[in-house]
Motif scaffolding. Sequence first.
Motif, PDB file in Angstrom:
ATOM      1  N   LEU A 118       0.981  -1.018  -0.061  1.00 40.08           N
ATOM      2  CA  LEU A 118      -0.003   0.019   0.101  1.00 40.08           C
ATOM      3  C   LEU A 118       0.948   1.346   0.107  1.00 40.08           C
ATOM      4  O   LEU A 118       0.434   2.249  -0.560  1.00 40.08           O
ATOM      5  CB  LEU A 118      -1.139  -0.148   1.463  1.00 40.08           C
ATOM      6  N   THR A 119       1.904   1.266   0.609  1.00 41.83           N
ATOM      7  CA  THR A 119       2.771   2.277   0.614  1.00 41.83           C
ATOM      8  C   THR A 119       3.302   2.624  -0.632  1.00 41.83           C
ATOM      9  O   THR A 119       3.777   3.723  -0.989  1.00 41.83           O
ATOM     10  CB  THR A 119       4.212   2.277   1.893  1.00 41.83           C
ATOM     11  N   LEU A 120       3.648   1.501  -1.482  1.00 44.48           N
ATOM     12  CA  LEU A 120       4.225   1.871  -2.648  1.00 44.48           C
ATOM     13  C   LEU A 120       3.086   2.247  -3.883  1.00 44.48           C
ATOM     14  O   LEU A 120       3.244   2.856  -4.577  1.00 44.48           O
ATOM     15  CB  LEU A 120       4.960   0.433  -3.248  1.00 44.48           C
ATOM     16  N   TYR A 121       2.096   1.793  -3.296  1.00 44.41           N
ATOM     17  CA  TYR A 121       0.856   1.867  -4.427  1.00 44.41           C
ATOM     18  C   TYR A 121       0.409   3.209  -4.555  1.00 44.41           C
ATOM     19  O   TYR A 121      -0.035   3.727  -5.425  1.00 44.41           O
ATOM     20  CB  TYR A 121      -0.376   0.818  -3.880  1.00 44.41           C
ATOM     21  N   ARG A 122       0.598   3.922  -3.285  1.00 43.10           N
ATOM     22  CA  ARG A 122       0.126   5.492  -3.229  1.00 43.10           C
ATOM     23  C   ARG A 122       0.691   5.966  -4.496  1.00 43.10           C
ATOM     24  O   ARG A 122       0.318   7.077  -5.101  1.00 43.10           O
ATOM     25  CB  ARG A 122       0.536   5.929  -2.163  1.00 43.10           C
ATOM     26  N   HIS A 123       2.109   5.767  -4.459  1.00 41.45           N
ATOM     27  CA  HIS A 123       3.064   6.489  -5.767  1.00 41.45           C
ATOM     28  C   HIS A 123       2.935   5.716  -6.980  1.00 41.45           C
ATOM     29  O   HIS A 123       2.682   6.433  -8.004  1.00 41.45           O
ATOM     30  CB  HIS A 123       4.469   6.221  -5.076  1.00 41.45           C
TER      31      HIS A 123
ATOM     32  N   ALA B  87       0.101   4.434  -7.980  1.00 39.31           N
ATOM     33  CA  ALA B  87      -1.344   4.594  -8.645  1.00 39.31           C
ATOM     34  C   ALA B  87      -1.343   6.048  -8.632  1.00 39.31           C
ATOM     35  O   ALA B  87      -2.653   6.860  -9.211  1.00 39.31           O
ATOM     36  CB  ALA B  87      -2.338   3.840  -7.838  1.00 39.31           C
ATOM     37  N   HIS B  88      -0.701   7.076  -8.183  1.00 47.39           N
ATOM     38  CA  HIS B  88      -0.859   8.482  -8.042  1.00 47.39           C
ATOM     39  C   HIS B  88      -2.066   8.761  -7.255  1.00 47.39           C
ATOM     40  O   HIS B  88      -2.951   9.613  -7.720  1.00 47.39           O
ATOM     41  CB  HIS B  88      -0.643   9.150  -9.400  1.00 47.39           C
ATOM     42  N   LYS B  89      -2.446   8.166  -6.012  1.00 43.08           N
ATOM     43  CA  LYS B  89      -3.507   8.163  -5.232  1.00 43.08           C
ATOM     44  C   LYS B  89      -2.975   8.742  -3.697  1.00 43.08           C
ATOM     45  O   LYS B  89      -2.070   8.091  -3.236  1.00 43.08           O
ATOM     46  CB  LYS B  89      -4.395   7.008  -4.898  1.00 43.08           C
ATOM     47  N   ASN B  90      -3.514   9.644  -3.279  1.00 45.57           N
ATOM     48  CA  ASN B  90      -3.103  10.407  -2.129  1.00 45.57           C
ATOM     49  C   ASN B  90      -3.997   9.976  -0.894  1.00 45.57           C
ATOM     50  O   ASN B  90      -5.115  10.479  -0.748  1.00 45.57           O
ATOM     51  CB  ASN B  90      -3.105  11.937  -2.237  1.00 45.57           C
ATOM     52  N   PHE B  91      -3.655   8.910  -0.399  1.00 44.95           N
ATOM     53  CA  PHE B  91      -4.475   8.241   0.898  1.00 44.95           C
ATOM     54  C   PHE B  91      -3.450   8.066   1.928  1.00 44.95           C
ATOM     55  O   PHE B  91      -2.420   7.903   1.807  1.00 44.95           O
ATOM     56  CB  PHE B  91      -5.219   7.002   0.415  1.00 44.95           C
ATOM     57  N   GLN B  92      -3.855   8.179   3.492  1.00 48.26           N
ATOM     58  CA  GLN B  92      -3.306   7.827   4.404  1.00 48.26           C
ATOM     59  C   GLN B  92      -3.298   6.515   4.860  1.00 48.26           C
ATOM     60  O   GLN B  92      -4.431   5.803   4.693  1.00 48.26           O
ATOM     61  CB  GLN B  92      -3.868   8.915   5.530  1.00 48.26           C
ATOM     62  N   ILE B  93      -2.228   6.019   5.520  1.00 46.80           N
ATOM     63  CA  ILE B  93      -2.150   4.734   5.992  1.00 46.80           C
ATOM     64  C   ILE B  93      -1.926   4.732   7.497  1.00 46.80           C
ATOM     65  O   ILE B  93      -0.909   5.262   7.933  1.00 46.80           O
ATOM     66  CB  ILE B  93      -1.036   3.859   5.247  1.00 46.80           C
ATOM     67  N   VAL B  94      -2.645   4.118   8.228  1.00 47.17           N
ATOM     68  CA  VAL B  94      -2.379   3.836   9.617  1.00 47.17           C
ATOM     69  C   VAL B  94      -2.501   2.358  10.081  1.00 47.17           C
ATOM     70  O   VAL B  94      -3.246   1.677  10.087  1.00 47.17           O
ATOM     71  CB  VAL B  94      -3.592   4.599  10.462  1.00 47.17           C
TER      72      VAL B  94
ATOM     73  N   GLU C 193       8.317   1.840  11.018  1.00 45.48           N
ATOM     74  CA  GLU C 193       9.039   3.264  10.952  1.00 45.48           C
ATOM     75  C   GLU C 193       9.929   3.033   9.617  1.00 45.48           C
ATOM     76  O   GLU C 193      10.042   4.245   9.132  1.00 45.48           O
ATOM     77  CB  GLU C 193      10.190   3.066  12.088  1.00 45.48           C
ATOM     78  N   SER C 194      10.130   1.771   9.220  1.00 45.11           N
ATOM     79  CA  SER C 194      10.894   1.812   7.949  1.00 45.11           C
ATOM     80  C   SER C 194      10.217   2.202   6.623  1.00 45.11           C
ATOM     81  O   SER C 194      10.644   2.730   5.762  1.00 45.11           O
ATOM     82  CB  SER C 194      11.442   0.444   7.512  1.00 45.11           C
ATOM     83  N   LEU C 195       8.714   2.535   6.829  1.00 42.98           N
ATOM     84  CA  LEU C 195       7.856   2.684   5.969  1.00 42.98           C
ATOM     85  C   LEU C 195       7.396   4.191   6.177  1.00 42.98           C
ATOM     86  O   LEU C 195       6.388   4.841   5.628  1.00 42.98           O
ATOM     87  CB  LEU C 195       6.760   1.766   5.696  1.00 42.98           C
ATOM     88  N   ASN C 196       7.990   4.878   7.296  1.00 48.30           N
ATOM     89  CA  ASN C 196       7.683   6.167   7.758  1.00 48.30           C
ATOM     90  C   ASN C 196       6.194   6.269   8.253  1.00 48.30           C
ATOM     91  O   ASN C 196       5.272   7.222   7.828  1.00 48.30           O
ATOM     92  CB  ASN C 196       7.927   7.448   6.424  1.00 48.30           C
ATOM     93  N   LEU C 197       5.753   5.069   9.068  1.00 47.49           N
ATOM     94  CA  LEU C 197       4.497   5.054   9.543  1.00 47.49           C
ATOM     95  C   LEU C 197       4.872   4.716  11.024  1.00 47.49           C
ATOM     96  O   LEU C 197       5.816   4.281  11.530  1.00 47.49           O
ATOM     97  CB  LEU C 197       3.622   3.883   8.823  1.00 47.49           C
ATOM     98  N   LYS C 198       3.700   5.194  11.950  1.00 45.76           N
ATOM     99  CA  LYS C 198       3.717   5.034  13.229  1.00 45.76           C
ATOM    100  C   LYS C 198       2.438   3.671  13.593  1.00 45.76           C
ATOM    101  O   LYS C 198       1.547   3.765  13.301  1.00 45.76           O
ATOM    102  CB  LYS C 198       3.658   6.199  13.894  1.00 45.76           C
ATOM    103  N   LEU C 199       2.910   2.640  14.213  1.00 45.69           N
ATOM    104  CA  LEU C 199       2.043   1.763  14.606  1.00 45.69           C
ATOM    105  C   LEU C 199       1.331   2.140  15.892  1.00 45.69           C
ATOM    106  O   LEU C 199       1.738   2.758  16.776  1.00 45.69           O
ATOM    107  CB  LEU C 199       2.869   0.469  15.177  1.00 45.69           C
ATOM    108  N   VAL C 200       0.058   1.696  15.712  1.00 42.02           N
ATOM    109  CA  VAL C 200      -1.197   2.107  16.740  1.00 42.02           C
ATOM    110  C   VAL C 200      -1.380   0.617  17.193  1.00 42.02           C
ATOM    111  O   VAL C 200      -1.673  -0.338  16.542  1.00 42.02           O
ATOM    112  CB  VAL C 200      -2.276   2.700  16.147  1.00 42.02           C
ATOM    113  N   ILE C 201      -1.223   0.759  18.655  1.00 40.33           N
ATOM    114  CA  ILE C 201      -1.752  -0.574  19.227  1.00 40.33           C
ATOM    115  C   ILE C 201      -3.114  -0.511  20.089  1.00 40.33           C
ATOM    116  O   ILE C 201      -3.289   0.210  20.739  1.00 40.33           O
ATOM    117  CB  ILE C 201      -0.455  -1.016  20.275  1.00 40.33           C
ATOM    118  N   ASN C 202      -3.783  -1.437  19.576  1.00 37.74           N
ATOM    119  CA  ASN C 202      -5.378  -1.387  20.322  1.00 37.74           C
ATOM    120  C   ASN C 202      -5.363  -2.477  21.409  1.00 37.74           C
ATOM    121  O   ASN C 202      -5.117  -3.724  21.189  1.00 37.74           O
ATOM    122  CB  ASN C 202      -6.404  -1.810  19.185  1.00 37.74           C
ATOM    123  N   ASP C 203      -5.661  -2.131  22.541  1.00 39.80           N
ATOM    124  CA  ASP C 203      -5.746  -3.117  23.662  1.00 39.80           C
ATOM    125  C   ASP C 203      -7.342  -3.832  23.415  1.00 39.80           C
ATOM    126  O   ASP C 203      -8.201  -3.194  23.748  1.00 39.80           O
ATOM    127  CB  ASP C 203      -5.969  -2.470  24.864  1.00 39.80           C
ATOM    128  N   ALA C 204      -7.126  -5.198  22.937  1.00 38.06           N
ATOM    129  CA  ALA C 204      -8.300  -5.974  22.767  1.00 38.06           C
ATOM    130  C   ALA C 204      -8.278  -7.141  23.600  1.00 38.06           C
ATOM    131  O   ALA C 204      -8.555  -8.338  22.964  1.00 38.06           O
ATOM    132  CB  ALA C 204      -8.675  -6.022  21.359  1.00 38.06           C
TER     133      ALA C 204
END
Length: 367
Positions: free
Chosen positions: A44-49, A51-58, A79-90
């Motif tokens: 998805l991080t590569l596909y943004r470029h 496909a020239h689509k601007n969408f956020q990834i979390v 972090e290697s993809l310039n993203l920050k991981l969110v951890i959900n307590d389930a």
Amino acid sequence: MKSIRKVLAALREGDLLFNLLEEGDKVGVGLSGGKDSFALLKALTLYRHYAHKNFQIVPIHLDLGFSKVQIEPLESFCESLNLKLVINDATFTKDVLIAHQKEGKHLPCSICSRMKKAAMVSEAKRLKLNKIAFAHHLDDAFETFFLNLFHGGRFSTFEPKMELKRGGVTFIRPFYLVKEEDITRLAEEENFPKIPKICPADGKTERQKMKDLIKSFKNEFPSFYGNLTKAFLDYEHFSLPFLRYEISGEKTYTYTLKPLLSAFEARTYLREEVKKDEKSFLVLKKEKVVASFSYQMKGYHRILLYRLRGEKEALKEGIAILSEKLSKTLVPLYLELKGPLSIKKALGFTLTTGRNGQKIYAKTINH
């Protein structure tokens, strides 16, 4: 690099076919720690470029309360993809599953799946995301198909896109047309982190049996996998008896109605997204499609007709056939029509005042 090109090509094909990713989307991506979720996040991080689509990834990791997943590799990968991981307590999930576990059986997969989706929806609301992406791939779709066939007696699998009105989010599966073997090769080429699986039922489920069955079919019939893939997308030649189902009405009509029995069938014929609670019909004249329309229930006795296309006389008779069918249980039946003024008048709808004082074109049927 060959595998990532294959994965991106299949991702793009699915996106174009099912309209999965759009400009401005905010997409939560489930990151479990398996090869599929690592591959999806990378793709998805590569596909943004690409496909020239601007969408956020979390990226979102669910802590389900089992043995702790190694979080550091997940965070480093993000972090290697310039993203920050969110951890959900389930963590409550584990206790619920144990409470529903039957003697001699593994933890219930169906409940686990629903709870994970609910947790992801909750996190999406908190983070103001409009879409949630899961890493289910083509092989998963095949396995689900055979599970439903052997255990449920129906031809069905999960959809590439599913809108949850109450949740306010849309589930998407960007890997819907991606082969598992390409994901496996990609994981090896990219040297994704190898994290031990924590699901206590892993390898012991009915899904594993389906995976083994498909593998045996592939070994026995070399063309099986390719033909099954083709069949999944070959809507034009899909043929089963219930697809011939038509409504003709008790009176003498020139036309008949063909209900569109699934969201996919409706999208294919109507060429646009359809809502879960709407019903659509084709109007046929000697098996030739000459018109189409859709409707939604807006109350126990009231339906809204819209998306009217085709010959006016065909639409008039088609709506008459539907009205004849519905008026057997809904008396009186209130029809409201949304569309061009010329069609409203041609079909005999008159201007009246609705419940909220708004002007609408409607008619009442009392038989």
